[in-house]
Design a protein around this motif. Structure first.
Motif, short mmCIF file in Angstrom:
data_model
loop_
_atom_site.label_atom_id
_atom_site.label_comp_id
_atom_site.label_asym_id
_atom_site.label_seq_id
_atom_site.Cartn_x
_atom_site.Cartn_y
_atom_site.Cartn_z
N LEU A 183 0.80 -1.19 0.05
CA LEU A 183 0.04 0.00 -0.08
C LEU A 183 0.96 1.24 0.00
CD1 LEU A 183 -2.52 1.57 0.32
CD2 LEU A 183 -2.39 1.22 2.99
N TYR A 184 1.76 1.38 0.87
CA TYR A 184 2.70 2.61 1.13
C TYR A 184 3.43 2.65 -0.32
CZ TYR A 184 1.43 1.91 5.94
OH TYR A 184 0.74 1.85 7.14
N GLN A 185 4.01 1.64 -0.87
CA GLN A 185 4.54 1.59 -2.30
C GLN A 185 3.71 2.23 -3.39
OE1 GLN A 185 6.24 -2.40 -2.50
NE2 GLN A 185 8.28 -1.72 -1.65
N LYS A 186 2.63 1.88 -3.40
CA LYS A 186 1.67 2.16 -4.44
C LYS A 186 1.63 3.95 -4.31
CE LYS A 186 -0.94 -1.78 -5.12
NZ LYS A 186 -2.09 -2.46 -4.95
N LEU A 187 1.60 4.19 -2.77
CA LEU A 187 1.26 5.72 -2.54
C LEU A 187 2.73 6.32 -2.89
CD1 LEU A 187 -0.61 5.73 0.57
CD2 LEU A 187 -1.38 6.53 -1.48
N GLY A 188 3.94 5.91 -3.25
CA GLY A 188 5.08 6.31 -3.62
C GLY A 188 6.10 6.55 -2.57
N PHE A 189 5.79 5.75 -1.38
CA PHE A 189 6.73 5.57 -0.21
C PHE A 189 7.89 4.65 -0.79
CE2 PHE A 189 3.40 7.22 2.38
CZ PHE A 189 3.97 8.04 3.17
N LYS A 190 9.12 4.95 -0.20
CA LYS A 190 10.17 4.24 -0.81
C LYS A 190 10.89 3.78 0.83
CE LYS A 190 10.63 6.16 -5.26
NZ LYS A 190 11.64 7.14 -6.17
N LYS A 191 11.72 2.77 0.53
CA LYS A 191 12.38 2.21 1.62
C LYS A 191 13.69 3.28 1.85
CE LYS A 191 15.34 -1.46 3.48
NZ LYS A 191 15.88 -2.93 3.16
N SER A 192 13.62 3.75 3.15
CA SER A 192 15.12 4.66 3.55
C SER A 192 16.09 3.61 4.26
CB SER A 192 14.51 5.77 4.44
OG SER A 192 13.51 6.64 3.66
N TYR A 193 15.61 3.00 5.09
CA TYR A 193 16.62 2.10 5.92
C TYR A 193 15.71 0.88 6.69
CZ TYR A 193 15.43 5.24 9.83
OH TYR A 193 14.83 6.01 10.50
N SER A 194 16.32 -0.15 7.52
CA SER A 194 15.53 -1.09 8.00
C SER A 194 16.14 -1.11 9.36
CB SER A 194 16.04 -2.52 7.42
OG SER A 194 17.44 -2.60 7.51
N TYR A 195 15.47 -1.77 10.48
CA TYR A 195 15.84 -1.94 11.72
C TYR A 195 15.22 -3.04 12.37
CZ TYR A 195 11.20 0.30 12.98
OH TYR A 195 9.94 0.49 13.18
N TRP A 196 15.62 -3.59 13.56
CA TRP A 196 14.99 -4.78 14.01
C TRP A 196 15.55 -4.60 15.65
CZ3 TRP A 196 19.43 -4.59 11.20
CH2 TRP A 196 20.36 -5.09 11.45
N TYR A 197 14.95 -5.27 16.38
CA TYR A 197 15.05 -5.41 17.97
C TYR A 197 15.61 -6.43 18.49
CZ TYR A 197 11.65 -1.51 17.75
OH TYR A 197 10.86 -0.32 17.67
N ARG A 198 16.45 -6.40 19.13
CA ARG A 198 17.09 -7.71 20.05
C ARG A 198 16.54 -7.62 21.41
NH1 ARG A 198 19.28 -12.29 17.48
NH2 ARG A 198 20.32 -11.56 15.58
N VAL A 199 15.67 -8.62 21.91
CA VAL A 199 15.07 -8.79 23.26
C VAL A 199 15.67 -9.78 24.32
CG1 VAL A 199 12.81 -8.87 24.36
CG2 VAL A 199 12.86 -7.82 22.04
N GLY A 200 16.14 -9.37 25.12
CA GLY A 200 16.73 -10.18 26.30
C GLY A 200 15.86 -10.88 27.10
N GLU A 201 16.41 -11.40 28.04
CA GLU A 201 15.62 -12.14 29.36
C GLU A 201 15.39 -11.02 30.34
OE1 GLU A 201 16.32 -15.38 32.62
OE2 GLU A 201 17.93 -15.20 31.13
N HIS A 202 14.12 -11.05 30.68
CA HIS A 202 13.60 -10.18 31.90
C HIS A 202 14.33 -10.21 33.20
CE1 HIS A 202 9.86 -8.07 33.76
NE2 HIS A 202 11.05 -7.76 34.24
N LYS A 203 15.09 -9.67 33.57
CA LYS A 203 15.79 -9.63 34.92
C LYS A 203 15.54 -8.31 35.79
CE LYS A 203 19.60 -12.32 32.93
NZ LYS A 203 21.14 -12.29 32.81
N THR A 204 15.51 -8.53 37.06
CA THR A 204 15.44 -7.50 37.91
C THR A 204 16.80 -7.03 38.45
OG1 THR A 204 14.93 -8.80 39.91
CG2 THR A 204 13.02 -8.29 38.70
N SER A 205 16.83 -5.90 39.10
CA SER A 205 18.18 -5.47 39.58
C SER A 205 18.72 -6.46 40.68
CB SER A 205 18.07 -3.97 39.92
OG SER A 205 17.18 -3.99 41.13
N SER A 206 17.71 -7.10 41.29
CA SER A 206 18.17 -8.22 42.36
C SER A 206 18.78 -9.28 42.02
CB SER A 206 16.95 -8.14 43.44
OG SER A 206 15.85 -8.64 42.54
N SER A 207 18.54 -9.69 40.80
CA SER A 207 19.15 -10.90 39.97
C SER A 207 20.37 -11.10 40.12
CB SER A 207 18.28 -11.28 38.51
OG SER A 207 17.08 -11.05 38.79
N GLY A 208 21.15 -10.19 40.34
CA GLY A 208 22.60 -10.34 40.26
C GLY A 208 23.25 -9.86 38.95
N ASP A 209 24.34 -9.69 38.65
CA ASP A 209 25.14 -9.38 37.54
C ASP A 209 25.13 -10.04 36.43
OD1 ASP A 209 27.61 -7.80 39.51
OD2 ASP A 209 25.72 -6.99 39.06
#
Length: 261
Positions: free
Chosen positions: A235-261
Motif C-alpha cells: 500500500l505504501y509503495q503504491k502511494l510512492g513511499f520508498k524504503k529509507s533503511y531497516s531496523y530490528w529489535y533484540r530482546v533479552g531475558e527479563h531480569k530485575t536488579s536483584s537478580s545479580g550481575d
C-alpha cells in the motif's frame, strides 16, 4: 530527510516516559507498553564498545523491572562492523530478534495527487483520548496500558491529527494518526480490522493524513512498518513511499536488579 533526521523525528513524534541520552544512543522507557518506547535506540554510524553497551542496557532495564531491548538500525549498502558485532553478541547472549521493520519516506515537495476524504462521514477526526480508546479496541490491545499512551501524547507539544473510520453500524474499520513538525509528517497507528482489509479503508486514512500534513507545510512523510506486513508495505509503495533503511529489535531475558550481575 536523511536517516538521522527521520530517527530524531520518530523519537520526538512517539515520546517515552523516560529518556537517558548516552554517547551511543538513547535509553527509552515507558513501562514496557511497546518496543519503540522501551529500548536502547542506537545512533546511526556511531562506534561503541559492545560489552559496555550491553552491560549499560541490561542495568538500565533491570532497574526498571523490564526486559532489555536494543534497536539496531541498518542502512542499505552501508556495512557497519559495529552493528554486525553487537547483533552477533546479543544473539550469543540469547537475545531474540524481533520485528524486522522498514522506515519508508515520501517526498511531498511536488503536487499532491491524493484526495482528502473528510467529506466521507465514516472518517472521524477524534481527540487523542477518544482515538486511543478506539485504536485499542481495533487492535485488541491491553486496556490496562492505555493510560501510559495517554501520558505519552500529553507530553508532546507537536501538531497531531487522529483519524478513525467506522462502518454505519459502528463497527471499527481503520485508524491512523499523523504528527507534524519541522516540515516532516510522521504516520503512526495505521491499522485495519481483520475483516475489513483490502477495501481501501487504510488508503482513505493515509490519504487524508497526507493532505493534512501537506497543508501544514510538510515536505516529507515517513512511517515505520514491519517487513512481514506485506499488504501494508505494498500500500505504501503504491502511494510512492520508498524504503529509507531497516531496523530490528533484540530482546533479552527479563531480569530485575536483584537478580545479580
Amino acid at each position: 530527510m536523511n536517516m538521522m533526521e527521520m530517527e530524531n523525528a520518530g523519537r520526538d513524534a512517539w515520546p517515552a516516559l523516560e529518556e537517558q541520552e548516552l554517547p551511543f544512543g538513547v535509553m527509552r522507557y515507558s513501562r514496557g507498553i511497546d518496543r519503540r518506547s522501551n529500548s536502547l535506540s542506537l545512533y546511526p554510524h556511531i562506534e561503541f564498545e559492545t560489552g559496555k553497551l550491553i552491560d549499560a542496557t541490561e542495568k538500565f532495564f533491570a532497574e526498571r523491572d523490564s526486559a532489555p531491548i536494543v534497536r539496531l538500525v541498518q542502512q542499505d549498502g552501508i556495512a557497519l562492523n559495529s552493528i554486525d558485532e553487537i547483533d552477533s553478541a546479543l544473539e550469543l547472549r540469547g537475545y531474540e530478534k524481533q520485528a524486522p521493520s522498514l522506515t519508508m519516506s515520501l517526498d511531498l515537495s511536488g503536487a499532491m495527487e491524493t484526495q482528502a476524504n473528510f467529506k466521507n462521514g465514516s472518517i472521524e477526526n477524534l481527540d487523542a483520548g477518544s482515538w486511543l480508546q478506539a485504536w485499542y479496541v481495533l487492535t485488541s490491545r491491553n486496556m490496562e496500558e492505555i493510560d501510559v499512551h495517554k501520558t505519552l501524547f500529553e507530553k508532546s507539544d507537536l501538531s497531531h491529527l487522529f483519524l478513525f473510520k467506522q462502518g454505519f453500524n459502528g463497527a471499527p474499520m481503520s485508524s491512523g494518526m499523523a504528527v507534524y513538525a519541522n516540515q516532516s509528517l510522521g504516520l503512526f497507528g495505521i491499522s485495519t480490522a481483520m475483516g475489513q482489509r483490502k477495501r481501501g479503508h487504510a488508503l482513505d486514512i493515509v490519504n487524508s493524513l497526507l493532505c493534512w500534513g501537506f497543508a501544514k507545510g510538510a515536505r516529507f512523510a515517513y512511517l515505520q512498518v514491519e517487513e512481514a506486513n506485506s499488504a501494508a508495505v505494498n500500500l505504501y509503495q503504491k502511494l510512492g513511499f520508498k524504503k529509507s533503511y531497516s531496523y530490528w529489535y533484540r530482546v533479552g531475558e527479563h531480569k530485575t536488579s536483584s537478580s545479580g550481575d
